[in-house]
Design a protein around this motif. Structure first.
Motif, PDB file in Angstrom:
ATOM      1  N   ASP A 208       8.864  -7.547  -3.000  1.00 11.52           N
ATOM      2  CA  ASP A 208       8.614  -7.830  -1.586  1.00 11.52           C
ATOM      3  C   ASP A 208       7.473  -6.952  -1.073  1.00 11.52           C
ATOM      4  O   ASP A 208       7.549  -5.718  -1.121  1.00 11.52           O
ATOM      5  CB  ASP A 208       9.884  -7.570  -0.780  1.00 11.52           C
ATOM      6  N   LEU A 209       6.420  -7.591  -0.579  1.00 17.53           N
ATOM      7  CA  LEU A 209       5.209  -6.865  -0.177  1.00 17.53           C
ATOM      8  C   LEU A 209       5.489  -5.888   0.952  1.00 17.53           C
ATOM      9  O   LEU A 209       4.964  -4.764   0.962  1.00 17.53           O
ATOM     10  CB  LEU A 209       4.111  -7.848   0.223  1.00 17.53           C
ATOM     11  N   GLU A 210       6.317  -6.277   1.930  1.00 23.26           N
ATOM     12  CA  GLU A 210       6.615  -5.383   3.050  1.00 23.26           C
ATOM     13  C   GLU A 210       7.367  -4.144   2.568  1.00 23.26           C
ATOM     14  O   GLU A 210       7.115  -3.032   3.051  1.00 23.26           O
ATOM     15  CB  GLU A 210       7.418  -6.125   4.117  1.00 23.26           C
ATOM     16  N   ALA A 211       8.279  -4.334   1.629  1.00 27.85           N
ATOM     17  CA  ALA A 211       9.010  -3.190   1.084  1.00 27.85           C
ATOM     18  C   ALA A 211       8.079  -2.258   0.319  1.00 27.85           C
ATOM     19  O   ALA A 211       8.199  -1.028   0.398  1.00 27.85           O
ATOM     20  CB  ALA A 211      10.141  -3.677   0.177  1.00 27.85           C
ATOM     21  N   ILE A 212       7.123  -2.827  -0.417  1.00 24.63           N
ATOM     22  CA  ILE A 212       6.168  -1.995  -1.157  1.00 24.63           C
ATOM     23  C   ILE A 212       5.300  -1.207  -0.181  1.00 24.63           C
ATOM     24  O   ILE A 212       4.986  -0.031  -0.421  1.00 24.63           O
ATOM     25  CB  ILE A 212       5.314  -2.870  -2.102  1.00 24.63           C
ATOM     26  N   LYS A 213       4.918  -1.831   0.935  1.00 22.65           N
ATOM     27  CA  LYS A 213       4.152  -1.113   1.965  1.00 22.65           C
ATOM     28  C   LYS A 213       4.944   0.066   2.508  1.00 22.65           C
ATOM     29  O   LYS A 213       4.400   1.162   2.694  1.00 22.65           O
ATOM     30  CB  LYS A 213       3.788  -2.062   3.104  1.00 22.65           C
ATOM     31  N   VAL A 214       6.225  -0.136   2.751  1.00 24.47           N
ATOM     32  CA  VAL A 214       7.076   0.960   3.241  1.00 24.47           C
ATOM     33  C   VAL A 214       7.131   2.082   2.205  1.00 24.47           C
ATOM     34  O   VAL A 214       7.070   3.275   2.551  1.00 24.47           O
ATOM     35  CB  VAL A 214       8.492   0.442   3.568  1.00 24.47           C
ATOM     36  N   ALA A 215       7.240   1.711   0.910  1.00 21.99           N
ATOM     37  CA  ALA A 215       7.271   2.725  -0.148  1.00 21.99           C
ATOM     38  C   ALA A 215       5.987   3.551  -0.143  1.00 21.99           C
ATOM     39  O   ALA A 215       6.025   4.785  -0.285  1.00 21.99           O
ATOM     40  CB  ALA A 215       7.469   2.061  -1.501  1.00 21.99           C
TER      41      ALA A 215
END
Length: 587
Positions: A193-200
């Motif tokens: 999930d791109l949004e989750a990777i951004k948060v990471a």
């Protein structure tokens, strides 16, 4: 175009169409039609093993060192049951295998016929998926599906049970490029999930005490995943540690490498995990040998977990940010997103953290006391590493103290060079795995770092190595003990060594010669280098019996169920006296 052929011929044609070059197996009555089909072609080479467990471990070594699926062929009944240990081992360590088992004719299934067993029932819990093929019309689809399932998503073993009458039956074979050879309900998620990777990535940019914790999933994802892991570490400046199965994904020669994590991991890796404020778990499953006591595992950290298997998320450890996807693809996105913000590592922000880590490194937790008269096992592996590090070398191991010493003192800068049994801890894994690796890499140096107890469990596969002229080297650390069992008996059972030593060991030199290989023995540290060189120079299989210190403990060690900051170090160890407040030895 569909082609008319027997079920047995379909099996062989499917192997060819799946680009299988080698298959490991042992014939029997129910499997003879397939063996007859193998005899009549030259595209797939069959390696005759001496025991079906050996076949599965060979296929594991082949798969782990190449990234391709390993393939096994066994007969019904005991042929199938003998393969169960290797299938379970492959399931635990996420190794792609396709195991073809023969079965009694469909008319005899359920009659307790000769060499009949419920292969599907027996292997249901130790495979990723299994099939019983009762119609030849289903066989092509099942064969191609099996390879897809074994190699996609989280890899694992797949069993195809084929009754003898189905092997004889005529049917239409369809090649894998035809429509319909993708399991309709099995569609693993590979893109994170791109949004989750951004948060990471945002978490990485704020962390003050980060650590990257990599596992076997990075290896399984392929060489690009290891490349992206190295890029992420270089970009961020973060320290990196890994599980036993993840060794080699990040180079051991890199200053950001902390060494292996867990029960026999380094002091700096375990203390960094305990004290970090951001843990980035990439392709590891929070195994108990890593976590120790769950409620004390990395207590102050924000936990990110990247795994292709959604069943592993929050299974053992509750995490703050789950990312389901292929490690390589997620790492690639992490690198891209980090670079879109900055190309600068967080050197200043984590300078104090690195200062703390360097302090832990100064403890030198892998140190040992050398001897001029007795070969220490750590010294034996250190010398083996120094004399082979510039070679194209692959290492397999058995299970026990020698396995942990190998992980600690043999250093890997490349992925797919380290083959060991992690989750199941299968004694006897290393010798047949070395055979499989050597089949895959005929010009490489393949060494099984072994213990004298483990290696006897599948010693008969030395005969396979001799038959196929596979120059594997079996480097036995012989302490005349089941060393890890003896060490735990010191820790938990007051030094009562119940059946953890051998009173009647074979003469490994004579045993090697009996098989048609070469035997070497050494018990003098001053002569060790020359003996290792003799082993390396010999063009065929070698059993090298290295007589080592009998009662050396494998340290550092975190006692089972204890947190990372209760690690036993070599210079403070008195394993037999570790007791709790009530005078009981620690469990």
């Amino acid at each position: 175009m569909a082609e008319q052929m027997t079920g047995a011929e379909m099996v062989v044609q499917a192997l060819i169409d799946q680009n299988v070059q080698h298959i490991f197996g042992y014939p029997g009555g129910a499997a003879l039609p397939i063996y007859d089909a193998i005899f009549q072609q030259d595209s797939v080479q069959h390696i005759l093993v001496r025991h079906e467990q050996g076949a599965t471990h060979m296929a594991e070594g082949y798969a782990r060192s190449t990234g391709k699926p390993g393939v096994v062929l066994v007969t019904s009944g005991p042929g199938a049951t003998n393969a169960v240990t290797g299938l379970t081992d492959a399931l635990m360590d996420s190794i792609p295998l396709v195991c073809i088992t023969a079965q009694v004719p469909t008319t005899l299934i359920g009659s307790d016929g000769f060499q009949e067993c419920d292969t599907v029932g027996i292997t249901r819990s130790c495979t990723k998926h299994n099939y019983l093929v009762k119609r030849v019309e289903d066989l092509p689809r099942v064969l191609h599906e099996a390879f897809h399932i074994a190699t996609s998503g989280r890899p694992g073993p797949v069993v195809i049970d084929i009754p003898k009458d189905v092997q004889f039956a005529l049917g239409e074979y369809t090649r894998p490029e035809a429509d319909g050879f993708r399991h309709s309900s099995y569609k693993p998620q590979t893109q994170g999930d791109l949004e989750a990777i951004k948060v990471a990535v945002e978490m990485m940019l704020r962390a003050e005490r980060p650590v990257i914790y990599s596992g076997g999933g990075v290896i399984n994802s392929g060489p690009e995943a290891s490349k992206h892991l190295r890029e992420l570490a270089e970009l961020t400046g973060f320290p990196v540690t890994s599980t036993l199965m993840g060794l080699g994904a990040f180079p051991a020669s890199d200053p950001q490498w902390l060494g292996m994590l867990g029960m026999h991991g380094t002091y700096e890796a375990n203390l960094a995990m305990h004290d970090c404020d951001l843990m980035i778990n990439i392709g590891a499953r929070f195994d108990d040998r890593i976590t120790g006591r769950i409620d004390a595992f990395s207590p102050d950290s924000t936990k990110v977990h990247v795994d292709i298997d959604p069943a592993q998320i929050n299974k053992n450890v509750r995490v703050d940010l789950p990312i389901v996807g292929d490690c390589g693809l997620v790492l690639e996105e992490m690198v891209r997103l980090y670079r879109s913000i900055t190309n600068e590592p967080r050197t200043e922000a984590i300078a104090d953290w690195w200062k703390q880590i360097e302090g832990w490194r100064e403890v030198k937790s892998l140190n040992y006391t050398p001897s001029e008269t007795t070969i220490k096992p750590q010294y034996a592996i250190a010398r083996l590493y120094e004399m082979t590090k510039d070679r194209d070398v692959y290492i397999t191991t058995e299970v026990g103290q020698h396995q942990m010493w190998a992980a600690q003192h043999f250093h890997f800068d490349k992925p797919n060079r380290w083959m060991t049994s992690g989750g199941l801890g299968t004694m006897g894994y290393g010798l047949p795995a070395a055979v499989g690796v050597q089949v895959a890499h005929p010009d490489a140096l393949v060494i099984d770092i072994a213990g004298e107890a483990s290696v006897q469990m599948t010693m008969q596969e030395m005969s396979t190595a001799v038959q196929y002229r596979l120059p594997i080297k079996i480097f036995i650390l012989n302490n005349e003990r089941m060393g890890m069992v003896r060490q735990w008996q010191d820790l938990l059972h007051g030094g009562r060594y119940a059946h953890s030593y051998s009173e009647s060991l074979p003469d490994f030199v004579k045993l090697a010669e009996a098989y048609g290989g070469k035997g070497i023995r050494c018990d003098n540290p001053a002569e060790l280098d020359a003996a290792i060189q003799e082993m390396l120079d010999y063009p065929g299989p070698v059993l090298f019996d290295v007589l080592v210190e009998k009662d050396e403990n494998c340290l550092p060690m975190i006692p089972s169920g204890k947190p990372h900051n209760e690690i036993i170090l070599p210079d403070t160890a008195n394993i037999g006296s570790i007791i709790d407040e009530k005078g009981r030895q620690l469990v």
